[in-house]
Scaffold this active site. Structure first.
Site, PDB file in Angstrom:
ATOM      1  N   ASP A  10      -5.920   5.138  -4.686  1.00  0.00           N
ATOM      2  CA  ASP A  10      -5.651   4.896  -3.490  1.00  0.00           C
ATOM      3  C   ASP A  10      -6.506   3.803  -2.742  1.00  0.00           C
ATOM      4  OD1 ASP A  10      -4.241   5.733  -0.941  1.00  0.00           O
ATOM      5  OD2 ASP A  10      -6.172   6.853  -0.628  1.00  0.00           O
ATOM      6  N   ASP A  12      -7.040   3.289   1.634  1.00  0.00           N
ATOM      7  CA  ASP A  12      -7.771   3.800   2.631  1.00  0.00           C
ATOM      8  C   ASP A  12      -8.572   5.364   2.323  1.00  0.00           C
ATOM      9  OD1 ASP A  12      -6.854   1.896   4.909  1.00  0.00           O
ATOM     10  OD2 ASP A  12      -4.755   2.597   4.127  1.00  0.00           O
TER      11      ASP A  12
END
Length: 215
Positions: A10, A12
Site C-alpha cells: 500500500d 499512503d
C-alpha cells in the site's frame, strides 16, 4: 530455497506518511471550525478512498450545515502542504533494497502516488503501480490486489501484501494474500488483528520469514 515473496505495498501510510498528514489536515479543519474529530470518524477515514466524504458528512451533521466551498478548499491546501513534507515510513528503503520485486497497490490516484514516489526518490524500486484509477472497486474489495497479481505474473502464495488499515488487510486477504500490517495510527491497531502479523515498523519485517517453502 525459494525466492522471497513479491511485495505488494500500500502507499499512503505504508510507503509514505501521507495518511497521517492528510488526517492532520482534517484535524486542522475540525479545529478551525471548533468541533471535535471523533475516533469513530478517524477510523472510518483510514485507508478509505472515500474518506473525504466521511469527514464532510460528519462536519455537516455537527455544524448543522454543509461545509462551505472556502472551508473545503482551505482543508485541501492544508493537505497539500502537509503531504508535500511527508517522509517515507521508517524502514521502507531497507525493505525495498532486500526485495526481489515490488509494486504499489493503492486506492489513491496514480498521479498522487507517482508524485510522492518521485519526490522521495523511491519510484525506481517498483515494477509497476496499481492504483484507484485502474478499477472501479477499491479496498476493502480485492480488485486492486487481483490486478496486481495478474500484472506481476505470480500467484497469491508467492506474494506478500503490506498494509496499514483494516480495509487494506481485508482487501489483501480477500485476494488470497498473506498480509502484514504496519500501523502508523495506534487507534487502528486493534482492527488489524486479522493480519498474518502486526509489526511496529517496516524495520521489523524480515522477508526471509515469508518464503514460499516456509509457508
Amino acid at each position: 530455497m525459494s525466492e522471497p515473496p513479491f511485495l505488494l505495498l500500500d502507499f499512503d501510510g505504508v510507503v509514505c506518511d501521507t495518511e497521517r498528514a492528510a488526517l492532520l489536515a482534517w484535524q486542522d479543519l475540525y479545529d478551525r471550525l471548533g468541533v471535535p474529530l471523533s475516533d469513530e470518524v478517524r477510523a472510518g477515514m483510514l485507508g478509505n478512498s472515500a474518506g473525504a466524504r466521511v469527514a464532510l458528512a460528519d462536519l455537516a451533521d455537527r455544524l448543522g450545515r454543509p461545509v462551505e466551498d472556502g472551508e473545503w478548499a482551505w482543508q485541501r491546501r492544508r493537505r497539500t502542504a502537509r503531504c508535500a513534507a511527508a517522509p517515507a515510513r521508517p524502514g521502507v528503503d531497507r525493505l525495498l533494497r532486500t526485495a526481489e520485486g515490488a509494486a504499489i497497490v493503492s486506492s489513491s490516484p496514480a498521479a498522487w502516488v507517482e508524485e510522492h514516489l518521485r519526490r522521495l526518490g523511491l519510484r525506481h524500486h517498483f515494477a509497476f503501480l496499481v492504483t484507484g484509477d485502474d478499477t472501479d472497486r477499491h479496498k476493502p474489495e480485492p480488485d486492486l490486489y487481483l490486478l496486481a497479481l495478474k500484472r506481476a505474473g505470480v500467484g497469491a502464495d508467492d506474494a506478500l501484501a503490506v498494509e496499514d488499515s483494516p480495509r487494506g488487510v481485508r482487501a489483501a486477504q480477500a485476494a488470497g494474500l498473506r498480509c502484514v500490517a504496519v500501523p502508523w495510527e495506534p487507534a487502528g491497531a486493534p482492527g488489524l488483528a486479522g493480519a498474518d502479523a502486526v509489526l511496529p515498523s517496516l524495520n521489523e519485517l524480515d522477508l526471509r520469514s515469508y518464503r514460499q517453502d516456509e509457508v
